[in-house]
Motif scaffolding. Structure first.
Motif, PDB file in Angstrom:
ATOM      1  N   ILE A  65      20.417  17.345  51.304  1.00 61.02           N
ATOM      2  CA  ILE A  65      19.663  18.464  50.750  1.00 61.02           C
ATOM      3  C   ILE A  65      19.247  19.491  51.802  1.00 61.02           C
ATOM      4  N   GLY A  66      19.093  19.071  53.058  1.00 65.59           N
ATOM      5  CA  GLY A  66      18.687  20.005  54.104  1.00 65.59           C
ATOM      6  C   GLY A  66      19.758  21.000  54.495  1.00 65.59           C
ATOM      7  N   LEU A  67      21.000  20.756  54.063  1.00 66.90           N
ATOM      8  CA  LEU A  67      22.096  21.650  54.448  1.00 66.90           C
ATOM      9  C   LEU A  67      21.946  23.054  53.882  1.00 66.90           C
ATOM     10  N   HIS A  68      21.101  23.223  52.873  1.00 66.66           N
ATOM     11  CA  HIS A  68      20.930  24.574  52.342  1.00 66.66           C
ATOM     12  C   HIS A  68      20.198  25.481  53.331  1.00 66.66           C
ATOM     13  N   THR A  69      19.641  24.886  54.418  1.00 60.45           N
ATOM     14  CA  THR A  69      18.976  25.699  55.441  1.00 60.45           C
ATOM     15  C   THR A  69      19.894  26.016  56.620  1.00 60.45           C
ATOM     16  N   LEU A  70      21.166  25.690  56.516  1.00 60.27           N
ATOM     17  CA  LEU A  70      22.097  25.989  57.618  1.00 60.27           C
ATOM     18  C   LEU A  70      22.073  27.461  58.050  1.00 60.27           C
ATOM     19  N   PRO A  71      21.919  28.434  57.149  1.00 59.53           N
ATOM     20  CA  PRO A  71      21.955  29.832  57.586  1.00 59.53           C
ATOM     21  C   PRO A  71      20.887  30.214  58.607  1.00 59.53           C
ATOM     22  N   LYS A  72      19.784  29.478  58.688  1.00 60.20           N
ATOM     23  CA  LYS A  72      18.747  29.841  59.660  1.00 60.20           C
ATOM     24  C   LYS A  72      19.035  29.296  61.052  1.00 60.20           C
ATOM     25  N   ASN A  73      20.067  28.458  61.156  1.00 61.00           N
ATOM     26  CA  ASN A  73      20.438  27.895  62.451  1.00 61.00           C
ATOM     27  C   ASN A  73      21.483  28.762  63.142  1.00 61.00           C
ATOM     28  N   HIS A  74      21.551  28.629  64.455  1.00 59.72           N
ATOM     29  CA  HIS A  74      22.568  29.337  65.230  1.00 59.72           C
ATOM     30  C   HIS A  74      23.197  28.346  66.197  1.00 59.72           C
ATOM     31  N   PHE A  75      24.454  28.018  65.923  1.00 55.40           N
ATOM     32  CA  PHE A  75      25.204  27.084  66.757  1.00 55.40           C
ATOM     33  C   PHE A  75      26.430  27.818  67.325  1.00 55.40           C
ATOM     34  N   PRO A  76      26.252  28.665  68.328  1.00 52.62           N
ATOM     35  CA  PRO A  76      27.382  29.458  68.827  1.00 52.62           C
ATOM     36  C   PRO A  76      28.508  28.622  69.407  1.00 52.62           C
ATOM     37  N   ARG A  77      28.216  27.381  69.835  1.00 55.71           N
ATOM     38  CA  ARG A  77      29.260  26.493  70.357  1.00 55.71           C
ATOM     39  C   ARG A  77      29.945  25.725  69.231  1.00 55.71           C
ATOM     40  N   GLY A  78      29.516  25.963  68.001  1.00 56.49           N
ATOM     41  CA  GLY A  78      30.180  25.368  66.849  1.00 56.49           C
ATOM     42  C   GLY A  78      29.471  24.155  66.286  1.00 56.49           C
TER      43      GLY A  78
END
Length: 250
Positions: A65-78
């Motif tokens: 369920i927490g995956l809906h917050t992925l847009p607030k994260n920044h993982f430039p290394r992927g």
């Protein structure tokens, strides 16, 4: 290396904690186990300077369920998401219209790898993934890096694969959904503290961390301490996890 428990409840969030998520931080990469609502706290710890690997145990919503917050994260290394066969289809359905934001629209690259039986994915650490015993397909993970072994097994009843994955693990995280003495439902296997400790003993693990507490059976953190006491009768190096708890691996 450092392990941080971000979500230690099973099923649903309460004042005792969020649903399952564990962060393992190393100098080379960050590893996340499961993406319950504890995943919403990942951005407090990850600065984006390292690649991120997310391991999903199964598709029950308290682990996704927490995956809906992925847009607030920044993982430039992927971000690499790893899970059982069917993971790509499941996430594309969950994380897309009308439910959420598609993975392809994020500002960082996202890759999904499905772990087939016997395959060895190209990763910067040694990985073993084995099926556990639950109401549906579920994977447990054994990660070996920098001379240390970390094992994550939830949701599951007692099984030999859990013992194999936890063999001589420095940190063995497993579920404790059931209260002391509670019997598992035959169609929905889970562990009580004594069964979790039994696995740790048979596996010759170093430390046992109890997580995934069913909040209907553990309504307060003091109830978790009772589980810890029960587990320590069998395996002295047992710890009842709580959100924000940290463990060092030196």
């Amino acid at each position: 290396m450092k392990l941080i428990l971000l979500g230690t409840n099973g099923w649903f969030d309460t004042e005792t904690g969020n649903t399952p998520c564990v962060l393992l931080q190393t100098e080379q990469f960050d590893v996340i186990f499961d993406a319950g609502y504890g995943f919403t706290k990942v951005d407090r710890y990850i600065d984006g300077s390292k690649p991120v690997y997310l391991f999903l145990s199964h598709f029950h919503l308290d682990h996704l369920i927490g995956l809906h917050t992925l847009p607030k994260n920044h993982f430039p290394r992927g971000l690499t998401i790893l899970g059982q066969p069917g993971t790509k289809d499941a996430l594309n359905e969950l994380l897309g219209p009308p439910f959420s934001v598609p993975l392809s629209t994020h500002r960082y690259p996202v890759q999904i790898q499905e772990l087939m039986n016997g395959t060895r994915p190209h990763l910067p650490f040694n990985l073993t993934a084995l099926p556990l015993v639950h109401s549906g397909p579920c994977l447990g993970y054994r990660l070996e890096t920098n001379g240390k072994v970390v094992t994550y097994c939830t949701d599951t009843g007692y099984c030999e694969n859990a013992v194999t994955l936890a063999h001589q693990a420095d940190l063995f995280m497993t579920e404790c959904a059931l209260a002391p003495g509670a019997e598992p439902h035959p169609g929905w296997p889970h562990l009580n503290p004594a069964e979790a400790a039994r696995i740790a003993v048979e596996a010759q693990a170093q430390r046992l961390i109890l997580i995934h507490f069913d909040p209907t059976q553990y309504p307060t953190l003091s109830h978790r301490k009772l589980a810890e006491e029960e587990a320590r009768k069998i395996f002295p190096q047992s710890f009842a996890g709580y959100d924000g708890m940290e463990f060092s691996l030196k």
